[in-house]
Design a protein around this motif. Structure first.
Motif, PDB file in Angstrom:
ATOM      1  N   GLN A 118       5.305 -37.791  15.728  1.00 19.71           N
ATOM      2  CA  GLN A 118       5.700 -36.794  16.663  1.00 19.71           C
ATOM      3  C   GLN A 118       3.476 -36.176  16.849  1.00 19.71           C
ATOM      4  N   GLU A 126       2.071 -40.448  24.616  1.00 21.02           N
ATOM      5  CA  GLU A 126       3.837 -40.733  24.546  1.00 21.02           C
ATOM      6  C   GLU A 126       4.107 -39.573  24.194  1.00 21.02           C
ATOM      7  N   TRP A 127       3.812 -38.728  23.306  1.00 19.67           N
ATOM      8  CA  TRP A 127       4.473 -37.551  23.602  1.00 19.67           C
ATOM      9  C   TRP A 127       4.197 -36.061  24.671  1.00 19.67           C
ATOM     10  N   THR A 128       5.022 -36.083  25.596  1.00 20.67           N
ATOM     11  CA  THR A 128       4.260 -34.996  26.581  1.00 20.67           C
ATOM     12  C   THR A 128       5.325 -33.900  27.164  1.00 20.67           C
ATOM     13  N   LEU A 129       4.962 -32.734  27.531  1.00 18.89           N
ATOM     14  CA  LEU A 129       6.055 -31.669  28.823  1.00 18.89           C
ATOM     15  C   LEU A 129       5.201 -31.756  29.565  1.00 18.89           C
ATOM     16  N   ALA A 133       5.364 -37.477  33.316  1.00 18.37           N
ATOM     17  CA  ALA A 133       5.364 -39.085  32.044  1.00 18.37           C
ATOM     18  C   ALA A 133       5.631 -40.722  32.387  1.00 18.37           C
ATOM     19  N   SER A 136       3.857 -42.175  29.415  1.00 18.85           N
ATOM     20  CA  SER A 136       4.291 -42.130  28.444  1.00 18.85           C
ATOM     21  C   SER A 136       5.883 -43.100  28.422  1.00 18.85           C
ATOM     22  N   PHE A 137       6.694 -43.147  29.668  1.00 20.02           N
ATOM     23  CA  PHE A 137       7.599 -44.017  29.663  1.00 20.02           C
ATOM     24  C   PHE A 137       7.789 -45.319  29.974  1.00 20.02           C
TER      25      PHE A 137
ATOM     26  N   SER B 127      11.307 -30.069  19.199  1.00 21.55           N
ATOM     27  CA  SER B 127      10.197 -30.784  19.625  1.00 21.55           C
ATOM     28  C   SER B 127      10.496 -32.050  20.564  1.00 21.55           C
ATOM     29  N   ALA B 128      10.995 -33.379  19.685  1.00 21.86           N
ATOM     30  CA  ALA B 128      10.852 -34.559  19.315  1.00 21.86           C
ATOM     31  C   ALA B 128      11.596 -35.129  21.031  1.00 21.86           C
ATOM     32  N   ALA B 130      12.331 -33.101  23.106  1.00 25.49           N
ATOM     33  CA  ALA B 130      11.814 -32.411  24.873  1.00 25.49           C
ATOM     34  C   ALA B 130      10.314 -33.596  24.929  1.00 25.49           C
ATOM     35  N   GLY B 131      10.212 -33.692  24.225  1.00 23.06           N
ATOM     36  CA  GLY B 131       8.440 -34.003  24.837  1.00 23.06           C
ATOM     37  C   GLY B 131       8.632 -36.395  23.787  1.00 23.06           C
ATOM     38  N   LEU B 132       9.720 -36.597  23.347  1.00 24.12           N
ATOM     39  CA  LEU B 132       9.768 -38.217  24.111  1.00 24.12           C
ATOM     40  C   LEU B 132      10.317 -38.555  24.716  1.00 24.12           C
ATOM     41  N   PRO B 133       9.379 -39.867  25.449  1.00 22.58           N
ATOM     42  CA  PRO B 133      10.093 -40.593  27.103  1.00 22.58           C
ATOM     43  C   PRO B 133      12.187 -40.351  26.152  1.00 22.58           C
ATOM     44  N   PHE B 134      12.468 -40.849  27.253  1.00 25.36           N
ATOM     45  CA  PHE B 134      13.655 -41.601  27.289  1.00 25.36           C
ATOM     46  C   PHE B 134      13.866 -42.896  26.544  1.00 25.36           C
ATOM     47  N   MET B 192       9.838 -35.640  33.015  1.00 29.32           N
ATOM     48  CA  MET B 192      11.704 -36.313  32.471  1.00 29.32           C
ATOM     49  C   MET B 192      11.621 -34.618  31.744  1.00 29.32           C
ATOM     50  N   VAL B 193      10.500 -34.280  31.461  1.00 31.12           N
ATOM     51  CA  VAL B 193      11.080 -33.017  30.560  1.00 31.12           C
ATOM     52  C   VAL B 193      11.423 -31.721  30.789  1.00 31.12           C
TER      53      VAL B 193
END
Lengths: 238, 467
Positions: A118, A126-129, A133, A136-137, B127-128, B130-134, B192-193
């Motif tokens: 992560q 790539e990890w984002t809130l 996105a 990252s996607f 965390s993984a 929520a934060g990583l894309p589909f 996406m979040v």
């Protein structure tokens, strides 16, 4: 030394030795008896030779990791119960205690792998809130897809052709809300996108939209027209 | 902004389940266990309502979660009638017969350590998530479907009713996509979040429910919890299609299957007052949510039904009532399934009756299924623990969990015998997820079996015999 403690130490030793042996190999394949069975009893839904070869390597690596983790965890679990026999009493038996204490190894391993991954992916964006996105996607296809978005109006249809699961997924997501179609009929690999476009032009596929575009996802996945010299996006009705 | 929408949806889901969790859950549970149950039940109620409205042509929006949350909060404020308390105050079914010695409780420090580990696993996984894309099926069809259902009813979404549109697995149930649709409707197009926060909350709810259920089983439950937390699928980001790795619904299936098995334990329980109307309603709700989440949810429900029917007279009648209720609540799911473009079959029933095909596949399938039990990279040592405890320990009340385990293994063997894909490839992409869906429920049954064995030991001890 009690017989159970001696047995636990033996299990720990054998498991550790097994883990070491597995760690020395790059891939671990299925038992010969299964391979022989498959060869003698041909399945009517087999993979192609290329798929088989690729998949064999993936499976070999997965099996190696499974075995390595299993044996390492068993070694630690058995050793822990040998050192701390009271665990077996509270856990309801020697085997449950070995397996539960062995799982601690896997817990620590998964935790470190996940946190590490992560952090790396956060650094790489790539990890984002965040609300955006897109990059990252779409990953390496981000700039191509951003270009497609600019060129294709939102009410015009997009017809995806070619084979690449990742490119197909991200293209259909990123080009929304444009109506997305897929050419169900397989396309010969020798066909260019121009030939495909000409074929589509004569059909009613997505013809009820103001415009139609065709995207070759295989070419897109390889980096698009600039990198491959082959067309990746064409307007159907010009 | 999208993250805030996700947090808001999670809050609405908890509020929507508040009333039911208070009425149907157990009293005396810690706040995190109550919140987990409320979230899961809120998801079941909102999701089933959204699916029903979607079948009628309505887009899945915020109105349903807000409306149900308001009603739930108002209902929860009503004074409770004394007669409605028994279901919640009843003790664990397994603790019914022989009281364990006072020293048999889980040590306070051990409990804290286990809860601390659960929290760490929960936060890292969330965390993984929520934060990583589909990825994989999450990006292939689940997330796009959620986004489309925010704009139209299920039978009006072009991707579901036009065979030339880009779409996969059109017949898959829609509970989770309709739950996540409002997150897409109220977020920017590339966000996406919001949806991922709701899925991360399911991850936390699963851990909360598992921890609460296993810690009720005393020290032995604590050991099973430790083994459960060692399942890499709960945290590792590289595993194919787990929620944590960008996938979608398998943990949601695990939540509702766990709740179903817990409730069926109550229906079959030795404590009569624990298996009343409240437990039947709860089983109907979570059973319907299970069926509306994924195709195999219906097969899991069938496995539970068959295990209850074969295991003895306890709870048979109630289980049939539950299945009737589930069928009723599943009408919208079946209606939508009948109205969309059918999928290419994943399992060919013809393949199951073709001797040549069966002969070729039987040995490899058995090997693959049993090798999945040793899939330490995804499932850790938990499958081994469950199999050892449920098959190895002598003692009372073991028929039902054994039948359930047998049903699961039989289901896996049948699916892979009939698959339209190459066996090894299909197993590689799905078996760990199918097995994981069952792991929380089977871990609970293993913990109960260990606890019962301890009670039997205490009952058989000279001190107990001497009175």
């Amino acid at each position: 030394m009690t017989p159970i403690r001696a047995a636990l130490l033996l299990v720990a030793l054998l498991s550790a030795a097994g883990a070491w042996l597995v760690s020395e190999r790059e891939l671990v394949f299925e038992p010969d008896v299964i391979t022989t069975w498959r060869a003698e009893h041909v399945d009517d839904r087999p993979l192609t030779a290329a798929q088989e070869s690729e998949f064999r390597a993936i499976r070999g690596a997965t099996r190696r990791q499974d075995l390595l983790l299993l044996l390492a965890a068993l070694a630690v679990g058995a050793l822990a119960v040998a050192v701390w026999p009271a665990a077996a009493r509270t856990a309801g038996g020697t085997v449950p205690a070995v397996l539960a204490l062995g799982a601690v190894v896997l817990l620590g391993w998964s935790l470190s792998m996940s946190v590490n991954n992560q952090i790396h992916r956060a650094v790489a964006g790539e990890w984002t809130l965040s609300d955006d996105a897109f990059e990252s996607f779409t990953g390496p296809l981000a700039s191509l897809l951003a270009d497609y978005r600019e060129r294709i109006p939102e009410d015009e249809a997009v017809i995806l052709v070619g084979v690449d699961p990742f490119a197909l997924n991200v293209a259909s997501w990123a080009l929304y809300p444009r109506p997305m179609y897929m050419l169900v009929r397989p396309i010969p690999q020798t066909y260019t996108l121009f030939q495909v476009r000409d074929e589509i032009a004569g059909t009613a596929l997505a013809a009820d939209h103001p415009g139609r575009w065709v995207v070759h996802v295989t070419v897109m996945a390889q980096g698009g027209a600039e990198r491959t010299g082959r067309a990746d996006l064409l307007k159907v009705d010009e | 902004m999208s993250a805030a929408v996700g947090v808001g949806l999670v809050a609405l889901q908890i509020l929507a389940g508040l009333f039911l969790a208070r009425r149907l859950g157990r009293a005396g549970e810690p706040w995190w266990a109550r919140a987990s149950l409320a979230f899961a039940l809120g998801g079941a109620v909102i999701g089933l309502a959204q699916v029903a409205l979607s079948a009628l042509g309505f887009a899945a929006g915020l109105g349903v979660p807000v409306g149900i949350a308001v009603v739930s909060v108002l209902a929860a404020r009503l004074p409770r009638q004394p007669a409605s308390t028994p279901a919640s105050t009843a003790a664990s079914t397994a603790a019914a017969s022989t009281p364990l010695p006072a020293t048999d409780g889980l040590d306070r420090h051990a409990r804290r350590v286990l809860l601390g580990l659960t929290l760490v696993v929960g936060l890292v996984g969330a965390s993984a998530s929520a934060g990583l894309p589909f990825r994989s099926d999450g990006s292939k069809f689940w997330a796009p479907r959620a986004r489309e259902l925010a704009t139209a009813g299920a039978l009006e979404v072009p991707a579901l009713v036009d065979e030339y549109r880009v779409a996969f697995h059109r017949t898959y149930p829609l509970l989770v996509p309709t739950l996540l649709a409002p997150a897409f409707a109220h977020s920017s197009p590339d966000a996406m979040v919001g949806a991922k926060v709701v899925l991360a909350a399911y991850h936390l709810a699963l851990l909360g429910l598992v921890a609460a259920a296993l810690l009720r089983c005393g020290p032995r439950g604590g050991w099973v919890l430790l083994a459960f937390l060692g399942s890499p699928l709960l945290m590792r980001t590289e595993i194919r299609e787990s929620v944590v790795a960008g996938g979608f619904v398998d943990e949601v299936v695990a939540v509702y299957l766990l709740l179903l098995v817990m409730t069926v334990e109550r229906l079959r329980g030795a404590v009569a007052r624990d298996g009343g109307t409240g437990a039947v309603l709860l089983a109907v709700l979570v059973g319907a949510a299970l069926v509306a989440t994924k195709l195999e949810g219906a097969l899991a429900l069938a496995c539970v039904l068959v295990a209850v029917l074969l295991a003895g007279p306890r709870g048979r009648g109630k289980m049939l009532v539950v299945c009737g209720g589930v069928l009723l609540l599943s009408v919208p799911t079946l209606w939508i399934r009948g109205g969309v473009i059918p999928d290419e079959p994943i399992v060919s029933w013809a393949g199951l009756v073709d001797p040549a095909s069966l002969g070729a596949r039987f040995v490899p399938v058995l090997y693959e299924v049993f090798a999945t039990l040793l899939d330490a990279s995804a499932l850790g040592l938990l499958p081994l623990l469950v199999v050892v405890v449920l098959t190895g320990l002598p003692g009372r009340g073991r028929a039902y969990p054994r039948l359930l385990l047998l049903g699961l293994l039989g289901f896996l063997v049948l699916v892979y015998l009939g698959t339209t894909m190459d066996v090894a490839r299909h197993v590689h992409t799905s078996a760990h997820r199918l097995l994981f869906q069952w792991m929380p429920a089977l871990a609970l049954l293993a913990a109960r079996a260990l606890q019962r064995a301890r009670e039997d030991d205490v009952a058989a001890s000279p001190e107990a015999a001497g009175g």
